[in-house]
Design an enzyme around this catalytic site. Structure first.
Site: not given
Ligand code: G6P
Length: 607
Positions: A2, A27, A73, A99-100, A480, A484, A487, A503, A602
């Site tokens: 948010c 975000r 959000w 927010n929160g 990673e 990616k 996501e 395994h 984000k």
């Molecule tokens: C969310 C984002 C990711 C990020 C993660 C941790 O899931 O979509 O891209 O890696 O948060 O965020 P940070 O700001 O703590 O690195």
């Protein structure tokens, strides 16, 4: 997640609010709204994007020079117009954005409903509006302070009321809010990018702060209404940093920026003669450093993957044992008070709720805590005992890319510094400095694989599953790469240690399964080649990410992409690049909204 914006000043509030909200789109959100004071409270909100909110405001404009806005959000309640913020009290006299998460919302709601309040949404936030309505106090700030006394959970809020025209009351606990200090006007935002078009001067609020903002100025109060001093900081970057600059997506822009961002993370931090790093922000004395007996890394998502790379780097260079924890798991485990623990919180945003709470838990258990953070002034950066700023510039694409490589580089700097304090020789340090100085150019060369990767993406855009394999320091890169892909393209992908594949995941391999194997030249290269043979024997389609000078793998693999050779600890910064590009191009080919993938945020500021 948010986003909050507020404006009070001489101008019409709505255009400023909508512009600010559009800066927060990255975000992640599903609905949006604004409320402006104009004798009464005028609210416009809907489920959907800011462009639709603009349309709604064009059809039904609201005028006034004091207002608040929000991108939501969804957590409590579906993403509908009704549940969108701002929310109001029964009398419709105030509007509030939040927010929160209010953790005792159910209890408060039952109590307020018994007292006659009528709720119209399913949100936890609405309880705050009714609580403020219920609270006694002459001014809005007094009523907000009184209401927040009953609240458990996290919040960043902004409130306006027709009983206190020309005033925004802001409060924070666990969710960031800052004030933008303009020329005769003031803004409120959850993120500096929302105010940057108007001012570079910001006041970051602390947890527990309540701020009263009017056209004449602002005051910061504690929960006993005592006035507090808060410094005015400068935002270091400018609007160009959050513009597309000719790229079709922020994700591609940020991938392509990595030679420069890696250079920026390194800038001024390498001491060639002494073969070490200059990391003044760490605030660790040599005596403290010699007492470190173990390192615990806490992080989430991509930052957790950087932490896994960091384990190899730090153990190799400093010989200190390292464990890497999901922050969300660590925070609820029994706290072990082990003297000599250094905890490293890694977070691009510096606001991830679980990472922040893990940091607090570590501190409470007596650990020294440092932060590897990108966003200057963020909560983790301020609560840590010291740290390393990544200086990668704002990352807008939801899928983290340049922050990952910057995090690995920061860990290399930390490893070098710690290593040199604990036995790494000057000569070994100098070799490492030379390698790090050459890294930005290697990144630039690695980025040249883009056209090859795009062609590869065309062949694999229809995949339904993908497997990513790596060993040693490149196993986290496999994780990673898989993250990616899932996501942003919504293809199911798994990262696995290459040998561990036998395994379980080997059962999935057939001619429809692309298997991305990380195989740069290092001590485990022959082992990875054996693992690729196992995949080949089951008909899997192998995409190998190798390094230049590795020789031709053409007889074994279907495709090979070579990044520049480097020393093994630096390799993840290079091997991850084709994987970022592969995910990007596959997602584009599948028509996915790369910068705003569904359901993701984000910065995850709730548990
Ligand atoms: C969310 C984002 C990711 C990020 C993660 C941790 O899931 O979509 O891209 O890696 O948060 O965020 P940070 O700001 O703590 O690195």
């Amino acid at each position: 997640m948010c986003g909050i914006v507020g404006y009070v000043g001489p101008r019409e509030a709505t255009p400023v609010l909508v512009e600010g909200l559009s800066r927060l789109e990255y975000r992640g959100y599903d609905s949006a709204g604004v409320a402006v004071l104009n004798g009464g409270v005028q609210t416009r909100k809907l489920a959907g994007r800011i462009t639709r909110l603009r349309g709604l405001l064009a059809e039904a404009p609201v005028h006034g020079s004091c207002g608040i806005g929000h991108t939501r959000w969804a957590t409590h309640g579906a993403p509908t117009e009704r549940n969108a913020h701002p929310h109001s009290d029964c009398g419709g006299t105030l509007a509030l954005v939040h927010n929160g998460i209010i953790e005792n919302a159910d209890v408060l709601r039952t109590r307020l409903e018994r007292a006659g309040h009528r709720f119209v949404t399913e949100t936890d936030t609405e309880t705050l509006a009714h609580l403020i309505e219920e609270s006694a106090g002459e001014t809005l700030e007094e009523r907000v302070i009184a209401a927040l006394d009953h609240v458990e959970g996290t919040y960043g809020i902004a409130v306006v009321s027709q009983t206190d025209p020309g005033k925004i009351v802001v409060a924070r606990r666990g969710s960031p809010v800052l004030l933008g200090v303009g020329d005769g006007e003031f803004l409120v935002a959850s993120d500096a990018s929302a105010v940057l078009a108007h001012t570079r001067s910001v006041v970051y609020l602390n947890d527990g702060d309540v701020a009263v903002v009017t056209r004449a100025g602002y005051r910061v109060l504690d929960r006993h209404a005592q006035e507090q001093d808060r410094a005015v900081d400068d935002i270091e970057w400018d609007l160009d940093a959050i513009a597309l600059g000719g790229y079709p997506h922020f994700m591609l822009k940020e991938i392509c920026e990595q030679a420069e961002t890696v250079r920026s993370t390194l800038r001024g931090r390498l001491l060639a003669g002494e073969g070490t790093a200059r990391l003044n922000g760490l605030n660790l004395t040599p005596a403290q450093c010699s007492r470190i007996r173990r390192i615990v890394i806490v992080a989430c998502g991509t930052s957790w993957h950087a932490g896994l790379v960091g384990r190899h780097i730090l153990e190799e260079l400093s010989e200190i044992p390292v464990s890497v924890e999901y922050a969300s798991e660590y925070r609820y485990r029994r706290e072990l008070r082990i003297p000599g623990t250094l905890t490293i919180a890694i977070s691009q945003s510096g606001e991830t709720a679980d990472t922040l709470e893990a940091l607090r838990a570590a501190k409470a258990a007596g650990s020294t805590v440092i932060g590897l953070v990108n966003v200057v002034g963020s909560t983790i950066a301020r609560e840590a005992d010291g740290g390393i700023y990544l200086h990668a510039g704002p990352e807008i694409g939801v899928a983290s890319t340049k922050a990952f490589t910057a995090q690995v580089v920061a860990l290399l700097l930390l490893g070098l510094w710690l290593g040199r304090q604990r036995g790494l020789s000057v000569d070994e340090g100098r070799v490492m400095v030379t390698e790090l100085l050459g890294l930005p150019d290697l990144v630039a060369r690695a980025l040249q694989v883009e056209s090859q990767v795009r062609a590869l993406a065309e062949r694999h855009a229809d995949a339904r599953n993908a497997l990513y394999l790596g060993r040693g320091v490149n196993f986290p890169v496999a994780l990673e790469g898989a993250l990616k892909l899932k996501e942003i393209s919504y293809i199911h992908a798994e990262g696995y240690p290459a040998a561990e594949m036998k395994h379980g995941p080997i059962a999935l391999i057939d001619e429809n399964m692309p298997v991305v194997c990380l195989a740069p030249k290092d001590s485990v290269y022959p082992k990875v080649v054996s693992n690729m043979q196992e995949v080949k024997a089951r008909g899997g389609r192998i995409i190998a990410i190798t390094s230049e000078g590795n020789g031709d793998l053409g007889r074994l693999v279907d495709h090979q992409i070579a990044v520049p050779a480097s020393s093994p600890l630096l390799a993840p910064v290079l091997t991850v690049i084709p994987l970022q590009l592969l995910a990007y191009h596959i997602a584009v080919l599948r028509g996915c909204d790369v910068d705003r993938p569904r359901n993701l945020a984000k910065s995850v500021t709730v548990e």
